[in-house]
Every structure is written in structure tokens, then in C-alpha cells.
Scaffold this motif. Structure first.
Motif, PDB file in Angstrom:
ATOM      1  N   GLY A  99       0.510  -1.430  -0.219  1.00  0.00           N
ATOM      2  CA  GLY A  99      -0.224  -0.090  -0.212  1.00  0.00           C
ATOM      3  C   GLY A  99       0.676   1.127   0.506  1.00  0.00           C
ATOM      4  N   GLN A 100       1.804   1.082   0.121  1.00  0.00           N
ATOM      5  CA  GLN A 100       2.924   2.856   0.397  1.00  0.00           C
ATOM      6  C   GLN A 100       3.261   2.910  -1.231  1.00  0.00           C
ATOM      7  OE1 GLN A 100       7.071   1.645   1.124  1.00  0.00           O
ATOM      8  NE2 GLN A 100       7.778   3.350   0.724  1.00  0.00           N
ATOM      9  N   THR A 101       2.801   4.099  -1.222  1.00  0.00           N
ATOM     10  CA  THR A 101       1.805   4.793  -2.230  1.00  0.00           C
ATOM     11  C   THR A 101       3.796   5.532  -2.934  1.00  0.00           C
ATOM     12  OG1 THR A 101       1.658   7.350  -1.281  1.00  0.00           O
ATOM     13  CG2 THR A 101      -0.177   5.042  -1.488  1.00  0.00           C
TER      14      THR A 101
ATOM     15  N   ILE B 225       2.228   2.067  -8.096  1.00  0.00           N
ATOM     16  CA  ILE B 225       0.898   1.352  -8.440  1.00  0.00           C
ATOM     17  C   ILE B 225       0.394   0.133  -7.920  1.00  0.00           C
ATOM     18  CG2 ILE B 225      -1.020   1.375 -10.435  1.00  0.00           C
ATOM     19  CD1 ILE B 225      -0.503   4.306  -9.733  1.00  0.00           C
ATOM     20  N   TRP B 226      -0.565   0.024  -7.197  1.00  0.00           N
ATOM     21  CA  TRP B 226      -1.219  -1.342  -6.704  1.00  0.00           C
ATOM     22  C   TRP B 226      -2.266  -1.997  -7.131  1.00  0.00           C
ATOM     23  CZ3 TRP B 226       2.721  -2.998  -3.083  1.00  0.00           C
ATOM     24  CH2 TRP B 226       3.233  -2.921  -2.853  1.00  0.00           C
ATOM     25  N   GLU B 227      -3.119  -1.671  -8.370  1.00  0.00           N
ATOM     26  CA  GLU B 227      -3.942  -2.451  -8.925  1.00  0.00           C
ATOM     27  C   GLU B 227      -3.523  -3.418  -9.334  1.00  0.00           C
ATOM     28  OE1 GLU B 227      -3.586   1.289  -8.114  1.00  0.00           O
ATOM     29  OE2 GLU B 227      -5.336   1.125  -6.870  1.00  0.00           O
ATOM     30  N   GLY B 228      -3.813  -4.880  -9.855  1.00  0.00           N
ATOM     31  CA  GLY B 228      -3.263  -5.419 -10.654  1.00  0.00           C
ATOM     32  C   GLY B 228      -2.141  -6.488  -9.607  1.00  0.00           C
ATOM     33  N   ILE B 229      -2.121  -6.010  -8.028  1.00  0.00           N
ATOM     34  CA  ILE B 229      -1.189  -6.396  -7.510  1.00  0.00           C
ATOM     35  C   ILE B 229      -2.072  -7.484  -6.449  1.00  0.00           C
ATOM     36  CG2 ILE B 229       0.289  -6.781  -5.448  1.00  0.00           C
ATOM     37  CD1 ILE B 229       1.816  -5.658  -8.138  1.00  0.00           C
TER      38      ILE B 229
ATOM     39  N   ASP C  78      -2.561  -9.353  -3.537  1.00  0.00           N
ATOM     40  CA  ASP C  78      -2.335  -9.229  -2.115  1.00  0.00           C
ATOM     41  C   ASP C  78      -3.732  -7.846  -2.004  1.00  0.00           C
ATOM     42  OD1 ASP C  78      -2.044 -11.271  -1.628  1.00  0.00           O
ATOM     43  OD2 ASP C  78       0.221 -10.103  -1.084  1.00  0.00           O
ATOM     44  N   TRP C  79      -3.128  -6.836  -3.177  1.00  0.00           N
ATOM     45  CA  TRP C  79      -3.993  -5.670  -2.956  1.00  0.00           C
ATOM     46  C   TRP C  79      -4.988  -5.875  -2.774  1.00  0.00           C
ATOM     47  CZ3 TRP C  79      -3.674  -0.902  -0.506  1.00  0.00           C
ATOM     48  CH2 TRP C  79      -4.088   0.101  -0.914  1.00  0.00           C
ATOM     49  N   ASP C  80      -5.695  -6.558  -4.384  1.00  0.00           N
ATOM     50  CA  ASP C  80      -7.025  -6.240  -4.697  1.00  0.00           C
ATOM     51  C   ASP C  80      -8.176  -6.855  -3.905  1.00  0.00           C
ATOM     52  OD1 ASP C  80      -6.048  -4.684  -7.448  1.00  0.00           O
ATOM     53  OD2 ASP C  80      -5.937  -6.665  -8.328  1.00  0.00           O
ATOM     54  N   ALA C  81      -7.525  -8.104  -3.218  1.00  0.00           N
ATOM     55  CA  ALA C  81      -8.301  -9.230  -2.348  1.00  0.00           C
ATOM     56  C   ALA C  81      -8.460  -8.017  -1.029  1.00  0.00           C
ATOM     57  CB  ALA C  81      -7.696  -9.723  -1.620  1.00  0.00           C
ATOM     58  N   MET C  82      -7.403  -6.947  -0.308  1.00  0.00           N
ATOM     59  CA  MET C  82      -7.542  -6.004   0.810  1.00  0.00           C
ATOM     60  C   MET C  82      -8.519  -5.258   0.347  1.00  0.00           C
ATOM     61  SD  MET C  82      -4.925  -4.649   2.155  1.00  0.00           S
ATOM     62  CE  MET C  82      -4.443  -2.909   1.865  1.00  0.00           C
ATOM     63  N   GLN C  83      -8.674  -5.029  -1.228  1.00  0.00           N
ATOM     64  CA  GLN C  83      -9.898  -3.413  -1.334  1.00  0.00           C
ATOM     65  C   GLN C  83     -10.736  -4.306  -1.657  1.00  0.00           C
ATOM     66  OE1 GLN C  83      -8.891  -0.349  -1.235  1.00  0.00           O
ATOM     67  NE2 GLN C  83      -6.977  -1.178  -0.205  1.00  0.00           N
TER      68      GLN C  83
ATOM     69  N   LYS D 153     -12.012  -7.047   0.563  1.00  0.00           N
ATOM     70  CA  LYS D 153     -12.247  -7.349   1.852  1.00  0.00           C
ATOM     71  C   LYS D 153     -13.359  -5.791   2.662  1.00  0.00           C
ATOM     72  CE  LYS D 153      -9.670 -11.058   3.024  1.00  0.00           C
ATOM     73  NZ  LYS D 153      -8.916 -11.379   3.913  1.00  0.00           N
ATOM     74  N   ARG D 154     -12.490  -4.861   1.684  1.00  0.00           N
ATOM     75  CA  ARG D 154     -12.704  -3.118   2.701  1.00  0.00           C
ATOM     76  C   ARG D 154     -14.016  -2.382   1.646  1.00  0.00           C
ATOM     77  NH1 ARG D 154      -7.978   0.868   1.892  1.00  0.00           N
ATOM     78  NH2 ARG D 154      -6.860  -0.269   3.998  1.00  0.00           N
ATOM     79  N   ARG D 155     -14.298  -2.721   0.758  1.00  0.00           N
ATOM     80  CA  ARG D 155     -15.569  -2.797  -0.140  1.00  0.00           C
ATOM     81  C   ARG D 155     -16.842  -3.625   0.872  1.00  0.00           C
ATOM     82  NH1 ARG D 155     -13.501  -3.567  -5.049  1.00  0.00           N
ATOM     83  NH2 ARG D 155     -11.544  -2.271  -4.925  1.00  0.00           N
ATOM     84  N   LYS D 156     -16.653  -4.684   0.784  1.00  0.00           N
ATOM     85  CA  LYS D 156     -18.294  -5.311   0.927  1.00  0.00           C
ATOM     86  C   LYS D 156     -18.527  -5.156   2.396  1.00  0.00           C
ATOM     87  CE  LYS D 156     -17.108  -9.938  -1.204  1.00  0.00           C
ATOM     88  NZ  LYS D 156     -17.117 -11.432  -0.353  1.00  0.00           N
ATOM     89  N   LYS D 157     -17.634  -4.183   3.968  1.00  0.00           N
ATOM     90  CA  LYS D 157     -18.125  -4.026   4.655  1.00  0.00           C
ATOM     91  C   LYS D 157     -19.121  -3.079   4.383  1.00  0.00           C
ATOM     92  CE  LYS D 157     -13.870  -5.104   7.222  1.00  0.00           C
ATOM     93  NZ  LYS D 157     -12.588  -4.054   8.211  1.00  0.00           N
TER      94      LYS D 157
END
Length: 67
Positions: free
Chosen positions: A39-41, A50-54, A56-61, A63-67
Motif C-alpha cells: 500500500g505504500q504510494t 501503483i498497486w492495482e493488479g497485485i 494481495d492489494w486487490d483482495a484487501m480492497q 474486503k474493504r468494499r464489502k464492509k
């Protein structure tokens, strides 16, 4: 010349832990080779990351959207 934006390089490295050895995933800047935190920018060398497409990052995002 514009600013270059990079995805981090993902490497699996063998590390010692309490249970013996296991592979750990590490993220590196493609410009200077320093370790990045998930997540370091911006790298310490100044390159935007840019982390999109990685995975672990996509899975974390996701999960964050489901809340």
C-alpha cells in the motif's frame, strides 16, 4: 518527460521463523530495489507506486468494499 509510475516487483524469499523456514512475499521498487510495504504510494527514491493488479492489494480492497 513525465513521471514514471511503476508496479512493485513481487519476490518470494525463504525466511527462518519459529517453525523452521517458509517463503514470504516481499515487494520491491523496480527503480531502486528497496523493500516496499503493501500500500505504500511513493518509494523513498521518489517513484510513485501503483498497486492495482497485485493480488494481495486487490483482495484487501475487495474486503474493504464489502464492509
Amino acid at each position: 518527460m513525465g513521471i514514471e509510475i511503476m508496479k512493485p516487483e513481487v519476490r518470494m524469499e525463504l525466511e527462518d521463523n519459529l517453525f523452521g523456514q517458509s517463503f514470504q512475499k516481499h515487494y520491491y521498487c523496480r527503480g531502486c530495489g528497496k523493500i516496499l510495504h503493501l500500500g505504500q504510494t511513493v518509494c523513498k527514491c521518489g517513484l510513485p507506486i501503483i498497486w492495482e493488479g497485485i493480488r494481495d492489494w486487490d483482495a484487501m480492497q475487495k474486503k474493504r468494499r464489502k464492509k
